[in-house]
Design an enzyme around this catalytic site. Sequence first.
Site, PDB file in Angstrom:
ATOM      1  N   GLN A  23      -5.933  17.868   6.333  1.00 58.17           N
ATOM      2  CA  GLN A  23      -6.214  17.465   4.952  1.00 58.17           C
ATOM      3  C   GLN A  23      -7.592  16.839   4.890  1.00 58.17           C
ATOM      4  O   GLN A  23      -7.870  15.853   5.572  1.00 58.17           O
ATOM      5  CB  GLN A  23      -5.150  16.476   4.458  1.00 58.17           C
ATOM      6  CG  GLN A  23      -5.404  15.961   3.040  1.00 58.17           C
ATOM      7  CD  GLN A  23      -6.122  14.623   3.024  1.00 58.17           C
ATOM      8  OE1 GLN A  23      -5.895  13.793   3.910  1.00 58.17           O
ATOM      9  NE2 GLN A  23      -7.006  14.418   2.060  1.00 58.17           N
ATOM     10  N   HIS A  73       0.091  13.133  -6.274  1.00 61.18           N
ATOM     11  CA  HIS A  73      -0.178  12.086  -5.280  1.00 61.18           C
ATOM     12  C   HIS A  73       0.891  10.991  -5.342  1.00 61.18           C
ATOM     13  O   HIS A  73       0.629   9.820  -5.088  1.00 61.18           O
ATOM     14  CB  HIS A  73      -1.573  11.479  -5.517  1.00 61.18           C
ATOM     15  CG  HIS A  73      -2.302  11.102  -4.259  1.00 61.18           C
ATOM     16  ND1 HIS A  73      -3.348  11.818  -3.741  1.00 61.18           N
ATOM     17  CD2 HIS A  73      -2.141  10.051  -3.408  1.00 61.18           C
ATOM     18  CE1 HIS A  73      -3.807  11.236  -2.645  1.00 61.18           C
ATOM     19  NE2 HIS A  73      -3.080  10.166  -2.409  1.00 61.18           N
ATOM     20  N   THR A  92      -7.924  17.715  -0.773  1.00 59.71           N
ATOM     21  CA  THR A  92      -7.324  16.856  -1.804  1.00 59.71           C
ATOM     22  C   THR A  92      -8.366  16.535  -2.875  1.00 59.71           C
ATOM     23  O   THR A  92      -9.433  15.999  -2.568  1.00 59.71           O
ATOM     24  CB  THR A  92      -6.764  15.572  -1.173  1.00 59.71           C
ATOM     25  OG1 THR A  92      -5.782  15.944  -0.191  1.00 59.71           O
ATOM     26  CG2 THR A  92      -6.108  14.684  -2.227  1.00 59.71           C
ATOM     27  N   GLY A 134      -2.278   8.693   4.807  1.00 57.74           N
ATOM     28  CA  GLY A 134      -3.485   8.184   5.449  1.00 57.74           C
ATOM     29  C   GLY A 134      -3.364   6.841   6.120  1.00 57.74           C
ATOM     30  O   GLY A 134      -4.346   6.324   6.615  1.00 57.74           O
ATOM     31  N   SER A 144      -3.811  13.771   7.760  1.00 52.97           N
ATOM     32  CA  SER A 144      -4.760  13.154   6.828  1.00 52.97           C
ATOM     33  C   SER A 144      -6.132  12.950   7.444  1.00 52.97           C
ATOM     34  O   SER A 144      -6.266  12.736   8.650  1.00 52.97           O
ATOM     35  CB  SER A 144      -4.218  11.800   6.369  1.00 52.97           C
ATOM     36  OG  SER A 144      -5.205  11.077   5.651  1.00 52.97           O
ATOM     37  N   ARG A 191      -4.478   0.329  -8.795  1.00 51.97           N
ATOM     38  CA  ARG A 191      -3.214  -0.015  -8.129  1.00 51.97           C
ATOM     39  C   ARG A 191      -3.025  -1.530  -8.090  1.00 51.97           C
ATOM     40  O   ARG A 191      -3.538  -2.206  -7.183  1.00 51.97           O
ATOM     41  CB  ARG A 191      -3.194   0.530  -6.706  1.00 51.97           C
ATOM     42  CG  ARG A 191      -3.211   2.036  -6.641  1.00 51.97           C
ATOM     43  CD  ARG A 191      -3.044   2.542  -5.209  1.00 51.97           C
ATOM     44  NE  ARG A 191      -3.471   3.928  -5.138  1.00 51.97           N
ATOM     45  CZ  ARG A 191      -3.928   4.534  -4.048  1.00 51.97           C
ATOM     46  NH1 ARG A 191      -4.009   3.855  -2.917  1.00 51.97           N
ATOM     47  NH2 ARG A 191      -4.293   5.788  -4.074  1.00 51.97           N
ATOM     48  N   TYR A 197     -10.428  14.909   2.700  1.00 49.69           N
ATOM     49  CA  TYR A 197     -10.976  14.223   1.526  1.00 49.69           C
ATOM     50  C   TYR A 197     -12.443  14.599   1.491  1.00 49.69           C
ATOM     51  O   TYR A 197     -13.209  14.152   2.348  1.00 49.69           O
ATOM     52  CB  TYR A 197     -10.812  12.709   1.659  1.00 49.69           C
ATOM     53  CG  TYR A 197      -9.455  12.179   1.246  1.00 49.69           C
ATOM     54  CD1 TYR A 197      -8.906  12.528   0.007  1.00 49.69           C
ATOM     55  CD2 TYR A 197      -8.746  11.321   2.069  1.00 49.69           C
ATOM     56  CE1 TYR A 197      -7.662  12.022  -0.376  1.00 49.69           C
ATOM     57  CE2 TYR A 197      -7.504  10.818   1.677  1.00 49.69           C
ATOM     58  CZ  TYR A 197      -6.982  11.173   0.451  1.00 49.69           C
ATOM     59  OH  TYR A 197      -5.768  10.673   0.075  1.00 49.69           O
ATOM     60  N   GLY A 229       7.871  12.789  -5.223  1.00 50.80           N
ATOM     61  CA  GLY A 229       9.176  12.367  -5.709  1.00 50.80           C
ATOM     62  C   GLY A 229      10.373  12.938  -4.966  1.00 50.80           C
ATOM     63  O   GLY A 229      11.507  12.648  -5.340  1.00 50.80           O
ATOM     64  N   ARG A 253      13.166  12.935  -2.593  1.00 50.66           N
ATOM     65  CA  ARG A 253      13.864  11.849  -1.895  1.00 50.66           C
ATOM     66  C   ARG A 253      15.134  12.296  -1.197  1.00 50.66           C
ATOM     67  O   ARG A 253      15.820  11.485  -0.563  1.00 50.66           O
ATOM     68  CB  ARG A 253      14.223  10.721  -2.890  1.00 50.66           C
ATOM     69  CG  ARG A 253      13.014  10.034  -3.509  1.00 50.66           C
ATOM     70  CD  ARG A 253      12.241   9.236  -2.479  1.00 50.66           C
ATOM     71  NE  ARG A 253      11.040   8.632  -3.029  1.00 50.66           N
ATOM     72  CZ  ARG A 253       9.835   9.228  -3.044  1.00 50.66           C
ATOM     73  NH1 ARG A 253       9.670  10.445  -2.540  1.00 50.66           N
ATOM     74  NH2 ARG A 253       8.790   8.609  -3.539  1.00 50.66           N
ATOM     75  N   LYS A 278      -5.109  20.573  -3.105  1.00 47.91           N
ATOM     76  CA  LYS A 278      -4.034  19.609  -3.386  1.00 47.91           C
ATOM     77  C   LYS A 278      -4.380  18.753  -4.598  1.00 47.91           C
ATOM     78  O   LYS A 278      -5.510  18.260  -4.708  1.00 47.91           O
ATOM     79  CB  LYS A 278      -3.816  18.700  -2.170  1.00 47.91           C
ATOM     80  CG  LYS A 278      -2.727  17.635  -2.352  1.00 47.91           C
ATOM     81  CD  LYS A 278      -2.390  16.955  -1.027  1.00 47.91           C
ATOM     82  CE  LYS A 278      -1.206  16.012  -1.127  1.00 47.91           C
ATOM     83  NZ  LYS A 278      -1.579  14.642  -1.490  1.00 47.91           N
ATOM     84  N   TYR A 322       0.830  -1.206   0.000  1.00 46.20           N
ATOM     85  CA  TYR A 322       0.000   0.000   0.000  1.00 46.20           C
ATOM     86  C   TYR A 322       0.867   1.261   0.000  1.00 46.20           C
ATOM     87  O   TYR A 322       0.575   2.231  -0.698  1.00 46.20           O
ATOM     88  CB  TYR A 322      -0.942  -0.003   1.212  1.00 46.20           C
ATOM     89  CG  TYR A 322      -1.925   1.137   1.177  1.00 46.20           C
ATOM     90  CD1 TYR A 322      -3.060   1.076   0.372  1.00 46.20           C
ATOM     91  CD2 TYR A 322      -1.704   2.296   1.915  1.00 46.20           C
ATOM     92  CE1 TYR A 322      -3.953   2.137   0.314  1.00 46.20           C
ATOM     93  CE2 TYR A 322      -2.592   3.358   1.862  1.00 46.20           C
ATOM     94  CZ  TYR A 322      -3.711   3.275   1.058  1.00 46.20           C
ATOM     95  OH  TYR A 322      -4.592   4.339   1.001  1.00 46.20           O
TER      96      TYR A 322
END
Length: 384
Positions: free
Chosen positions: A149, A283, A177, A100, A127, A186, A151, A315, A317, A259, A45
């Site tokens: 945040q 995301h 978001t 989340g 979240s 996924r 949803y 991204g 890192r 977002k 996940y």
Amino acid sequence: GMNYGDYQLGIYMNGARGVLPDLPMDSAAMEELAKSRMDPRILGYVAGGAGNEYTQRANVAAFERLGIMPRMLVGAAQRSMGINLFGHALPSPLFFAPVGVLGAVTDDGDLATAASSAELGMPMVASTLSQAPLEQVRTAAGETPGFFQLYPPADRELAESLVHRAEAAGYSGIVITLDTWVNGWRPRDLSAAYLPMLTGQCLANYLSDDRFRKLLAEQGSTDPAAAVMLWASLFGNPTMTWEDLEWFRSLTSLPIVLKGICSPEDTRRALDGGMDGIYCSNHGGRQANGGIPAIDCLPGVVEAAGGAPVLFDSGVRSGVDALRALALGATAVGIGRPYVYGLAAGGQAGITHVMRSLLAEADLTMAVNGYPDLDSLRGSLHRL
Ligand code: FMN
């Protein structure tokens, strides 16, 4: 004075007396350690994304095409990474992106992240999908400002209730978001047929909500399975459009940030609709494959934002990646998966270590390259 880069001094001093760091010193190694310690379904996940995960990888790879020009003899002995965000003076431009399932990684994952937020003065975007209710998360973050945040759910009264709870709990803004009103495709999660929320995890904000409980009572059954089904029916709002912004604006005087915005047109529309900031993100490639690396969308969003705050993630890192986003005009940079791996590998100490390492690398890169503050970084990038 102190610089964030000084974090390396203690590590080298320990080494001189034979003590090695007990946690990895870069994101890739931390990810490997975390993966060895995670339940396979949770790992899928967290680590997984949409489709063959091309966009997720491209998000990361795109940073490598941006190089920072070194400048010498600037006298950058003291660096500042401070920013101002919605009236809050913050010591650094990094923040915790909303994640989340922190409470599924470790039971106290939300509160551990909030504790690191308090320790570092680094805002957490909490979240909607947390194992601890938003009020407890806010308290654990102490004096450090944080954002809630949302949803946006299919039920307006539930949206209103969550926003008002966040306001009452002392959050400094609402992040709505937009890119997750339906779950992306996924394959990793599909192969395990696993969504943490459907097993009842990370639904505390719903289960503790008066409006949600009223709807649940009206359904006749209040057992856990019924609660999960009600949650699934309300989670996303498929009919939400730009027309709804006015209503969201009317709910709160707190700053609202959208977002999931990547296009200049959407940026202008959001700001014209009374929003206070933009959160440029795809995301982390979890929602749609075949996209555009988020960092490549950032310059267009910054230009269209015309000076309004632009938060960014997807991204990042390394500390250098954060500098690249800041050099392109981001106001603040969100860290996502790397701190989740820190949590999985080392608990709250792991989260703090990840963030301190990112800050140290960013600071030392500014030092070596002769950029004493974030303003001076603007325009320092060369596309390779
Ligand atoms: N974004 C949200 O707005 N709300 C969430 O609840 C949320 N949950 C997430 C859970 C996981 C496991 C991950 C990895 C990301 C989640 N995101 C969520 C997206 C992050 O906020 C962020 O956009 C993303 O992690 C950035 O990509 P990166 O981690 O690859 O840098």
